[in-house]
Design a protein around this motif. Sequence first.
Motif, PDB file in Angstrom:
ATOM      1  N   ALA A  21       4.353   8.947   6.409  1.00 33.49           N
ATOM      2  CA  ALA A  21       5.592   8.916   5.641  1.00 33.49           C
ATOM      3  C   ALA A  21       5.938   7.503   5.192  1.00 33.49           C
ATOM      4  CB  ALA A  21       6.734   9.510   6.474  1.00 33.49           C
ATOM      5  N   ASP A  22       5.695   6.521   6.054  1.00 35.39           N
ATOM      6  CA  ASP A  22       5.991   5.133   5.681  1.00 35.39           C
ATOM      7  C   ASP A  22       5.109   4.679   4.522  1.00 35.39           C
ATOM      8  OD1 ASP A  22       7.891   5.004   7.649  1.00 35.39           O
ATOM      9  OD2 ASP A  22       6.621   3.952   9.093  1.00 35.39           O
ATOM     10  N   GLY A  23       3.842   5.089   4.525  1.00 32.31           N
ATOM     11  CA  GLY A  23       2.954   4.718   3.437  1.00 32.31           C
ATOM     12  C   GLY A  23       3.383   5.320   2.114  1.00 32.31           C
ATOM     13  N   ALA A  24       3.786   6.582   2.133  1.00 32.46           N
ATOM     14  CA  ALA A  24       4.270   7.228   0.907  1.00 32.46           C
ATOM     15  C   ALA A  24       5.523   6.539   0.395  1.00 32.46           C
ATOM     16  CB  ALA A  24       4.540   8.703   1.169  1.00 32.46           C
ATOM     17  N   ASN A  25       6.394   6.153   1.298  1.00 28.67           N
ATOM     18  CA  ASN A  25       7.612   5.445   0.904  1.00 28.67           C
ATOM     19  C   ASN A  25       7.291   4.094   0.278  1.00 28.67           C
ATOM     20  OD1 ASN A  25       9.916   3.324   2.114  1.00 28.67           O
ATOM     21  ND2 ASN A  25      10.739   5.183   1.189  1.00 28.67           N
ATOM     22  N   LEU A  26       6.320   3.371   0.851  1.00 28.11           N
ATOM     23  CA  LEU A  26       5.924   2.082   0.287  1.00 28.11           C
ATOM     24  C   LEU A  26       5.271   2.252  -1.083  1.00 28.11           C
ATOM     25  CD1 LEU A  26       4.498   0.242   3.428  1.00 28.11           C
ATOM     26  CD2 LEU A  26       6.591  -0.313   2.182  1.00 28.11           C
TER      27      LEU A  26
ATOM     28  N   ALA B  41       5.918   4.598  -3.268  1.00 27.54           N
ATOM     29  CA  ALA B  41       7.001   4.861  -4.225  1.00 27.54           C
ATOM     30  C   ALA B  41       7.768   3.582  -4.547  1.00 27.54           C
ATOM     31  CB  ALA B  41       7.945   5.921  -3.660  1.00 27.54           C
ATOM     32  N   LYS B  42       8.074   2.792  -3.544  1.00 21.70           N
ATOM     33  CA  LYS B  42       8.814   1.547  -3.759  1.00 21.70           C
ATOM     34  C   LYS B  42       8.011   0.559  -4.610  1.00 21.70           C
ATOM     35  CE  LYS B  42      11.828   1.518   0.312  1.00 21.70           C
ATOM     36  NZ  LYS B  42      12.125   0.857   1.618  1.00 21.70           N
ATOM     37  N   SER B  43       6.711   0.490  -4.366  1.00 24.59           N
ATOM     38  CA  SER B  43       5.901  -0.473  -5.121  1.00 24.59           C
ATOM     39  C   SER B  43       5.819  -0.092  -6.592  1.00 24.59           C
ATOM     40  CB  SER B  43       4.499  -0.589  -4.514  1.00 24.59           C
ATOM     41  OG  SER B  43       3.781   0.624  -4.628  1.00 24.59           O
TER      42      SER B  43
ATOM     43  N   ARG C 246      10.816  13.493  -2.310  1.00 26.50           N
ATOM     44  CA  ARG C 246      12.129  13.192  -1.733  1.00 26.50           C
ATOM     45  C   ARG C 246      11.993  12.463  -0.406  1.00 26.50           C
ATOM     46  NH1 ARG C 246      15.151  18.976  -3.169  1.00 26.50           N
ATOM     47  NH2 ARG C 246      15.710  18.431  -5.329  1.00 26.50           N
ATOM     48  N   ARG C 247      11.011  12.873   0.413  1.00 26.44           N
ATOM     49  CA  ARG C 247      10.782  12.158   1.671  1.00 26.44           C
ATOM     50  C   ARG C 247      10.337  10.729   1.421  1.00 26.44           C
ATOM     51  NH1 ARG C 247       8.427  17.213   3.189  1.00 26.44           N
ATOM     52  NH2 ARG C 247       6.326  16.413   2.783  1.00 26.44           N
ATOM     53  N   ALA C 248       9.629  10.515   0.294  1.00 26.65           N
ATOM     54  CA  ALA C 248       9.175   9.164  -0.043  1.00 26.65           C
ATOM     55  C   ALA C 248      10.300   8.293  -0.569  1.00 26.65           C
ATOM     56  CB  ALA C 248       8.055   9.241  -1.077  1.00 26.65           C
ATOM     57  N   GLY C 249      11.475   8.883  -0.792  1.00 28.39           N
ATOM     58  CA  GLY C 249      12.633   8.094  -1.205  1.00 28.39           C
ATOM     59  C   GLY C 249      12.893   8.067  -2.693  1.00 28.39           C
TER      60      GLY C 249
ATOM     61  N   ASN D 219       4.816  -9.603   1.950  1.00 28.88           N
ATOM     62  CA  ASN D 219       4.901  -8.444   1.065  1.00 28.88           C
ATOM     63  C   ASN D 219       4.593  -7.196   1.886  1.00 28.88           C
ATOM     64  OD1 ASN D 219       3.942  -6.311  -0.845  1.00 28.88           O
ATOM     65  ND2 ASN D 219       4.406  -7.891  -2.359  1.00 28.88           N
ATOM     66  N   ASP D 220       5.517  -6.251   1.878  1.00 32.12           N
ATOM     67  CA  ASP D 220       5.382  -5.058   2.712  1.00 32.12           C
ATOM     68  C   ASP D 220       4.257  -4.130   2.261  1.00 32.12           C
ATOM     69  OD1 ASP D 220       7.531  -5.874   4.267  1.00 32.12           O
ATOM     70  OD2 ASP D 220       9.003  -4.729   3.114  1.00 32.12           O
ATOM     71  N   TRP D 221       3.721  -4.330   1.045  1.00 31.80           N
ATOM     72  CA  TRP D 221       2.675  -3.438   0.534  1.00 31.80           C
ATOM     73  C   TRP D 221       1.272  -3.892   0.930  1.00 31.80           C
ATOM     74  CZ3 TRP D 221       4.519  -4.794  -5.028  1.00 31.80           C
ATOM     75  CH2 TRP D 221       5.876  -4.500  -5.152  1.00 31.80           C
TER      76      TRP D 221
END
Length: 409
Positions: free
Chosen positions: A91-96, A98-100, A147-150, A376-378
């Motif tokens: 889930a954290d990877g999918a969120n990152l 999407a953010k990137s 949606r879970r990815a933010g 960089n968080d990515w």
Amino acid sequence: MITNDLTLTTWPLPVTAPTYAPLAANIRVDVCIVGAGVAGLTTAYLLQREGKTICVLEANEIASGQSRKTTAHLSTAIDARYFDIEQTFGADGANLAAKSHAAALSQIESIVYEEKIECGFEWIDGYLCESDNSKPEQLDNELAASRRAGISGVALIENPPIAAFDRALKFPKQAQLHPARYLAAVARAISRDCGKIHTKTEVAKVTPSSDGRSAIVSSANGFTVTCQNVVIATSEEQTDFRNYIIAFKIVRGAVPRGLFWEAQSPSHFVRVESFSTEHELLIVGGEDFKSGFETEQEAEFEELEKWTRERLPQAKEVVAKWSGLLMRSNDGLALLGQDTTDRKNVFVVSGDSGNGITTGTIGAILISDQIIGRKNDWEELYNPGRTVRKKTGQKDSDSNGTAELHIKT
């Protein structure tokens, strides 16, 4: 130094772009960037703003590769589905991820407005559409995963604006632009701020020092660039697939503006581009074909035209057609950042996975941060040397995120 102008003609509307002299002397800069597409030019632009001296070397002309051939769908709804990304990277990877992609869109907008670039940049909605061969549950799964990815505002709609599709996920605040106009302006901005760009300069060899503090980039014509860091932002030899694009003339307003993709791969993708006071261009791509296999290119264009005319009767005369290449990594995300070998001051951009303008910009942001020494968080997500492990409770055998990296240097 800009020596003249050239005309970029892949897209139907020719674009005047700067051209530059080949490297003709040994020079020294902070960072040498190989490749003058979106990744290379954006990296150069961002590093200049950090106070770095830069040199861009390009074997042909600026934007002469895939950056000029892209249909420039700028999107957080990436080609890899978020439910697959979540399974592989958690889930954290999918969120990152999407953010990137959202950060890349914001970065492009910032450059467009700061440099006052007239490239047709606009925010529009994107639609991931159910296709003839997609599974019924695919959109539902992607809605939940997005949606879970933010990603906010994603919604399932039954009647997307193009009647050819029955259901779609609507992604708000996606974007589009004319890639050649954008890149020509970025190149001019780099030159204006004293950045060095040399075209018609093929790189023969990259030689980092043993301590990783310097490198020598040797051109085929015998001149060198001595630098602290090298960015390899050209990777055409890695391409896996070829896709085909046709631009049709349509009456202005005949097709709603938006980005449209089919959910199942291989898919078709559609958008509208400004053309004249009375007409627009309907740009349709698809018919992906495995690169390296024998195929009749004209047959692929015929299939694409047939698909378009059956579903979009607004399409009139064909104005232009072209094809582009792309590389898909095994796990669906690009390979961006510090080289995986012991070459600690060499950085790579590879594996656009069908989102070249966006992932090239992500790579530019990430690599600029790495060179500057900024967190960089990515970094781990896009690490070119990452191993792929399914996040399903059962550990798969490790494998690289892509096939062996064949970087043309």
